[in-house]
Design an enzyme around this catalytic site. Sequence first.
Site, mmCIF file in Angstrom:
data_model
loop_
_atom_site.group_PDB
_atom_site.id
_atom_site.type_symbol
_atom_site.label_atom_id
_atom_site.label_comp_id
_atom_site.label_asym_id
_atom_site.label_seq_id
_atom_site.Cartn_x
_atom_site.Cartn_y
_atom_site.Cartn_z
ATOM 1 N N TYR A 35 0.813 -1.215 0.000
ATOM 2 C CA TYR A 35 0.000 0.000 0.000
ATOM 3 C C TYR A 35 0.851 1.272 0.000
ATOM 4 O O TYR A 35 0.317 2.359 0.153
ATOM 5 C CB TYR A 35 -0.917 0.016 1.236
ATOM 6 C CG TYR A 35 -2.149 -0.841 1.097
ATOM 7 C CD1 TYR A 35 -2.061 -2.228 1.039
ATOM 8 C CD2 TYR A 35 -3.419 -0.272 1.039
ATOM 9 C CE1 TYR A 35 -3.194 -3.010 0.918
ATOM 10 C CE2 TYR A 35 -4.566 -1.046 0.933
ATOM 11 C CZ TYR A 35 -4.444 -2.417 0.864
ATOM 12 O OH TYR A 35 -5.577 -3.184 0.757
ATOM 13 N N LYS B 30 4.566 -14.560 3.566
ATOM 14 C CA LYS B 30 4.732 -15.448 2.414
ATOM 15 C C LYS B 30 6.223 -15.483 2.098
ATOM 16 O O LYS B 30 6.653 -15.253 0.960
ATOM 17 C CB LYS B 30 3.881 -14.918 1.241
ATOM 18 C CG LYS B 30 3.772 -15.857 0.067
ATOM 19 C CD LYS B 30 2.999 -17.136 0.323
ATOM 20 C CE LYS B 30 3.138 -18.075 -0.835
ATOM 21 N NZ LYS B 30 2.576 -19.425 -0.574
ATOM 22 N N ASP C 214 -1.339 -18.455 2.847
ATOM 23 C CA ASP C 214 -2.285 -19.383 2.204
ATOM 24 C C ASP C 214 -2.759 -20.444 3.193
ATOM 25 O O ASP C 214 -3.946 -20.790 3.255
ATOM 26 C CB ASP C 214 -1.682 -20.013 0.928
ATOM 27 C CG ASP C 214 -0.265 -20.521 1.109
ATOM 28 O OD1 ASP C 214 0.367 -20.247 2.154
ATOM 29 O OD2 ASP C 214 0.233 -21.206 0.193
ATOM 30 N N ASP D 87 -5.628 -7.180 4.931
ATOM 31 C CA ASP D 87 -6.839 -6.730 4.243
ATOM 32 C C ASP D 87 -7.673 -7.943 3.832
ATOM 33 O O ASP D 87 -8.877 -8.018 4.087
ATOM 34 C CB ASP D 87 -6.450 -5.903 3.011
ATOM 35 C CG ASP D 87 -7.662 -5.493 2.194
ATOM 36 O OD1 ASP D 87 -8.622 -4.990 2.796
ATOM 37 O OD2 ASP D 87 -7.643 -5.699 0.962
ATOM 38 N N ASP E 126 -11.339 -9.774 5.807
ATOM 39 C CA ASP E 126 -12.664 -9.959 5.190
ATOM 40 C C ASP E 126 -13.131 -11.398 5.371
ATOM 41 O O ASP E 126 -14.291 -11.662 5.695
ATOM 42 C CB ASP E 126 -12.625 -9.623 3.688
ATOM 43 C CG ASP E 126 -12.993 -8.171 3.417
ATOM 44 O OD1 ASP E 126 -12.758 -7.318 4.298
ATOM 45 O OD2 ASP E 126 -13.522 -7.880 2.312
HETATM 46 C C1 IPM Z 1 -10.237 -1.914 4.011
HETATM 47 C C2 IPM Z 1 -10.566 -1.543 2.588
HETATM 48 C C3 IPM Z 1 -9.511 -0.580 2.065
HETATM 49 C C4 IPM Z 1 -8.170 -1.294 2.134
HETATM 50 C C5 IPM Z 1 -9.797 -0.051 0.646
HETATM 51 C C6 IPM Z 1 -11.104 0.718 0.600
HETATM 52 C C7 IPM Z 1 -8.686 0.785 0.081
HETATM 53 O O1 IPM Z 1 -10.666 -2.690 1.820
HETATM 54 O O2 IPM Z 1 -10.204 -1.015 4.870
HETATM 55 O O3 IPM Z 1 -10.060 -3.094 4.302
HETATM 56 O O4 IPM Z 1 -7.805 -2.044 1.222
HETATM 57 O O5 IPM Z 1 -7.471 -1.094 3.129
HETATM 58 MG MG MG Z 2 -10.557 -4.497 2.944
#
Ligand code: IPM
Ligand code: MG
Length: 364
Positions: free
Chosen positions: A145, A196, A229, A253, A257
């Site tokens: 990032y 990784k 992984d 990230d 999720d």
């Molecule tokens: C998160 C989101 C952000 C990220 C995006 C919106 C840039 O997915 O906060 O997890 O990748 O950090």
């Molecule tokens: Mg995210």
Amino acid sequence: MNTSAEWRTTKRIAVIPGDGIGLEVIPEAVRILQAAIAKTERKADFVNFDWGAERFLRDGTTLPAGAVEMFRSDFDAILFGAVGDPRVPSNRHAADILLGLRAKLDLYVNARPVELLDASLTPLRDRSEDDIRFVIFRENTEGLYSGLGGQFRRGDPQEIAIQEDVNTRRGVERIIRYAFAYARSRQLGKVLMSDKSNALTFGHELWQRVFAEVRREYPEIEARHLYIDTLVAELVRDPSQFRVIVTCNLFGDIASDLAAQLAGGLGIAPSGNIHPGKVSLFEPVHGSAPNIAGKGIANPVGAVLASAMLCDHLDWGDLGDLLRDAVRAAVRARQTTRDLGGTRSTREVSDWLLEYVTKTRLAT
Ligand code: IPM
Ligand code: MG
């Protein structure tokens, strides 16, 4: 705790609802947070900022000049909704505002707690609340990032696009150290680092070395490693083995999720972008969700749990606990939006939470 806040008796909280469902859930979370604060002698000022797609399309503003200095000197915390709007090509404003604040305020810890509030919420079979309770600490200022890279011969069949993975000694060390210190202070007993390094032999070999060093300072904590992984596979197979996970920006990230889905979905997952002792930013994980925006059905729980984390940061852990209790009670009472299988609207769930917060005695 925020050091600048020590002398400030009235806390200053910046509110950035942003786009999409951020505009729906953040006002509800603020209303509930204010009701919680009103139960005490404490005081907070809330200041709204209209940054997001609407403002960007109107006058090109993303993160205004001076915003970072203003937050640093005048605020204790930021409650953030979401940024993202189909009308803005590649969501340029989103990168400027959200990734800009993370980087410029040096919010190096992205804390994403994962807690199964009610066994009915997990898609996994035969899992109880105790099986899914861990936190992911995602490095939040560097890695892939960093924005370092470029495109060569853009549009040409020979085009080359490069995105650099930046791992600094200081950046890797401070997030790994944060994870161990957190595990020690809460007596969680173990920390898992994921990278990784079998493929990313330069950048993630640094993670390996730093991990080996820092773990020596925490001999009572079981230190374990899994490649990313394997980690995601293990999270699905048996999430009960994890307490504290620390990883790089991109892997955090993605893994967060997946982890959020194990505990009921993105609608209820909160996150904190934290620099210990400094102004920090708290946001639901869900994003702006343009597909359901404006319908009044967005789940306000992610934003409420983010404000609970904001309370913890202000050293108002009792209020954080009250907000978490309220959410747990709402889920058990089936007072939920449709993403959790309920029938309630954003406003109805918020009203229920507000009433719980208003009526419930604060634990002393
Ligand atoms: C998160 C989101 C952000 C990220 C995006 C919106 C840039 O997915 O906060 O997890 O990748 O950090
Ligand atoms: Mg995210």
